[in-house]
Design a protein around this motif. Structure first.
Motif, PDB file in Angstrom:
ATOM      1  N   VAL A 172     -37.570  -8.413 103.697  1.00 23.44           N
ATOM      2  CA  VAL A 172     -38.552  -7.634 102.940  1.00 23.44           C
ATOM      3  C   VAL A 172     -39.969  -8.028 103.348  1.00 23.44           C
ATOM      4  O   VAL A 172     -40.835  -7.177 103.603  1.00 23.44           O
ATOM      5  CB  VAL A 172     -38.346  -7.839 101.430  1.00 23.44           C
ATOM      6  N   ILE A 173     -40.222  -9.343 103.433  1.00 15.16           N
ATOM      7  CA  ILE A 173     -41.546  -9.819 103.837  1.00 15.16           C
ATOM      8  C   ILE A 173     -41.844  -9.399 105.278  1.00 15.16           C
ATOM      9  O   ILE A 173     -42.953  -8.969 105.600  1.00 15.16           O
ATOM     10  CB  ILE A 173     -41.632 -11.342 103.681  1.00 15.16           C
ATOM     11  N   TRP A 176     -42.711  -5.734 105.402  1.00 16.67           N
ATOM     12  CA  TRP A 176     -44.058  -5.492 104.864  1.00 16.67           C
ATOM     13  C   TRP A 176     -45.127  -5.918 105.860  1.00 16.67           C
ATOM     14  O   TRP A 176     -46.106  -5.189 106.098  1.00 16.67           O
ATOM     15  CB  TRP A 176     -44.226  -6.244 103.552  1.00 16.67           C
ATOM     16  N   LEU A 177     -44.957  -7.099 106.461  1.00 14.86           N
ATOM     17  CA  LEU A 177     -45.933  -7.573 107.447  1.00 14.86           C
ATOM     18  C   LEU A 177     -45.991  -6.643 108.651  1.00 14.86           C
ATOM     19  O   LEU A 177     -47.068  -6.334 109.167  1.00 14.86           O
ATOM     20  CB  LEU A 177     -45.565  -8.992 107.901  1.00 14.86           C
ATOM     21  N   GLU A 179     -45.203  -3.434 108.875  1.00 14.69           N
ATOM     22  CA  GLU A 179     -45.703  -2.088 108.588  1.00 14.69           C
ATOM     23  C   GLU A 179     -47.157  -2.081 108.109  1.00 14.69           C
ATOM     24  O   GLU A 179     -47.856  -1.077 108.291  1.00 14.69           O
ATOM     25  CB  GLU A 179     -44.814  -1.422 107.535  1.00 14.69           C
ATOM     26  N   THR A 180     -47.635  -3.182 107.522  1.00 12.71           N
ATOM     27  CA  THR A 180     -49.002  -3.198 106.992  1.00 12.71           C
ATOM     28  C   THR A 180     -49.972  -3.978 107.874  1.00 12.71           C
ATOM     29  O   THR A 180     -51.154  -3.635 107.939  1.00 12.71           O
ATOM     30  CB  THR A 180     -49.029  -3.799 105.569  1.00 12.71           C
ATOM     31  N   SER A 321     -36.776   3.039 107.957  1.00 10.71           N
ATOM     32  CA  SER A 321     -37.925   2.148 108.097  1.00 10.71           C
ATOM     33  C   SER A 321     -37.465   0.732 108.362  1.00 10.71           C
ATOM     34  O   SER A 321     -36.284   0.394 108.232  1.00 10.71           O
ATOM     35  CB  SER A 321     -38.761   2.185 106.817  1.00 10.71           C
ATOM     36  N   THR A 323     -38.099  -1.724 106.510  1.00 13.22           N
ATOM     37  CA  THR A 323     -37.650  -2.285 105.231  1.00 13.22           C
ATOM     38  C   THR A 323     -36.171  -2.016 105.002  1.00 13.22           C
ATOM     39  O   THR A 323     -35.413  -2.905 104.609  1.00 13.22           O
ATOM     40  CB  THR A 323     -38.477  -1.692 104.075  1.00 13.22           C
TER      41      THR A 323
END
Length: 477
Positions: A172-173, A176-177, A179-180, A321, A323
């Motif tokens: 999950v982390i 997020w890293l 994609e952001t 994705s 995620t």
């Protein structure tokens, strides 16, 4: 004056039948247990996070066809480091290889995050692989020295269970890293964990140092260095041979015969050198410890060869994705942890060989279900079910093999046997990923067109798991 606690690494004595030993978190073992669990947590997070980010890394560095090399090169480095760590642990105890491994692992992660080309990324993964090999073997040696036999199955179960939280939050982390911010932060975010683990090890260095009863005279040290030279050279041969095999099998050279020559030569060199580092009779699947080593080769080969391509398939074939791809890996780790907890129950102690066969059959079933997804265009929800079944199977078996390797060898050989176990582990994973990576590189046609390729890869991995059913039945002496 308070009573001094005994050094847990200075004894391997088994408690008497009338005195029930304290648990792994008892006063004698607590600090060592915390350090080991912290290391495993960090390694687990890195493994799952990098696997989640790899589709984005491969696309950014234009290396989709050579996707498997990122995993394979790291495993080749682990092969060499595992052999070095075994000799190093026997000579000086687990402190030096463990602390060096943590430093190299952190450095490799820094370099991987800064890589601007695919070759630089491969070089960084080699550095991290060297660190990982040193860490894992020294961790096994520490367990063999720190805990009595009656606690080892529970400790190995805890070690496997330590994968749960980082395996759930890691993808999950990482997603997020990726994609952001950038996939580079996935590598960099594990560096603080490596530094914390290194500080804990150095703070408690006395508990990871060779007991004073070991002969540390100049003559003894010289003999130890001479004795260690041969296995280190053989370990280098295994790593180089495996690296050549992995590279050649995925490179489409101008002349096809060069690819075949290099592939066969690399695998031949690796096998010839590995034969002298593994217990006698391993290649013949002799009963007892040799069959444990064969099983330890087959399980990681099937698991790693298959799991490395799950995120890529989900992203490229189903358009999911990062995620979603990461969550697919989470359930495998949860299944692994459930299996690890089950095998640690006292009632299974007399039937560990059966757990190996059961775990292999369960892993094969999960792999066949996974292969059916792209072959028959099954819904995406089948993927986490298949991966969870795979995780349950390997969770039942991996800790059992670790316990058996120590139980079937004297304490003075735990360093050598732990190195051989990790050699089998890394070699199996390297060969599994090399074969699946070669199939993908040769048959890859483009995003959305590789369903049959993935199905073939996972069916082949199921065959490796089926072979582990046979080797699992031969571990009982």
């Amino acid at each position: 004056m308070p009573r001094r606690q005994p050094d847990p690494l200075a004894t391997t004595a088994t408690p008497t039948a009338t005195a029930r030993p304290e648990g792994p978190m008892g006063p004698t073992y607590r600090l060592v247990t915390i350090v080991l669990l912290a290391e495993v947590t960090m390694i687990a997070f890195e493994t799952m996070a990098v696997s989640t980010a790899m589709p984005a890394v491969a696309q950014d560095l234009d290396a989709v066809r050579n996707y498997g090399l990122v995993f394979a090169f790291m495993l080749s480095a682990q092969l060499f480091a595992s052999v070095v760590a075994g000799a190093w642990c026997e000579a000086r105890g687990p402190l030096a290889p463990m602390s060096t491994g943590l430093a190299l692992f952190g450095l490799g992660s820094v370099l991987a995050g800064a890589a601007t080309t695919f070759p630089l990324l491969l070089a960084a993964r080699v550095v991290a692989g060297l660190g990982g090999g040193l860490m894992v073997v020294s961790l096994y040696v520490a367990i063999g020295r720190a805990y009595p036999e009656v606690l080892r199955a529970k400790v190995f179960g805890w070690i496997s269970t330590a994968w749960v939280l980082p395996s759930v939050v890691g993808p999950v982390i990482a997603a997020w890293l990726t994609e952001t911010l950038s996939w580079r932060w996935v590598f960099w975010c594990v560096v603080p964990g490596a530094l914390v683990c290194l500080a804990l090890v150095l703070q408690r260095r006395a508990q990871f140092t060779t007991p004073r009863t070991v002969d540390r005279s100049a003559d003894s040290v010289r003999r130890g260095r001479v004795a260690a030279r041969k296995p280190v050279l053989l370990g280098l041969g295994v790593a180089l041979g495996a690296g050549i095999f992995q590279w050649a099998s995925q490179e489409l050279w101008p002349f096809a015969w060069l690819t075949w020559v290099a592939t066969v030569l690399g695998l031949g060199v690796a096998l010839a050198c590995a034969r002298n580092l593994l217990p006698p009779g391993t290649f013949r699947m002799r009963r007892g410890l040799p069959s444990v080593m064969v099983s330890r080769f087959l399980f990681p080969g099937a698991w790693n060869g298959a799991l490395a391509f799950v995120p890529l398939m989900v992203v490229q074939e189903r358009g999911a994705s990062a995620t979603v791809a990461g969550l697919m890996l989470c359930v495998g780790s949860i299944g692994w942890s459930v299996g690890a907890v089950l095998q640690g129950h006292e009632s299974f102690a007399p039937h560990r060989d059966r757990l190996l066969s059961t775990g292999a059959a369960t892993l094969a079933a999960g792999l066949l279900l996974l292969a059916a997804v792209p072959l028959w265009d099954l819904p995406e929800l089948v993927i986490p079910v298949a991966v969870a079944v795979m995780g349950l199977g390997i969770g039942l078996a991996m800790s059992v093999m670790s316990v058996l390797s120590l139980d079937l060898s004297p304490a003075k050989e735990h360093g050598r046997v732990s190195a051989a176990l990790q050699l089998s582990d890394a070699f199996g994973a390297a060969v599994g990923i090399a074969i699946t990576g070669a199939l993908f590189a040769a048959l890859h046609r483009g995003a959305g067109q590789d369903g049959a390729v993935y199905a073939g890869i996972w069916a082949g991995c199921a065959l490796l798991a089926a072979l582990a059913v046979v080797s699992g039945r031969r571990v009982r002496v």
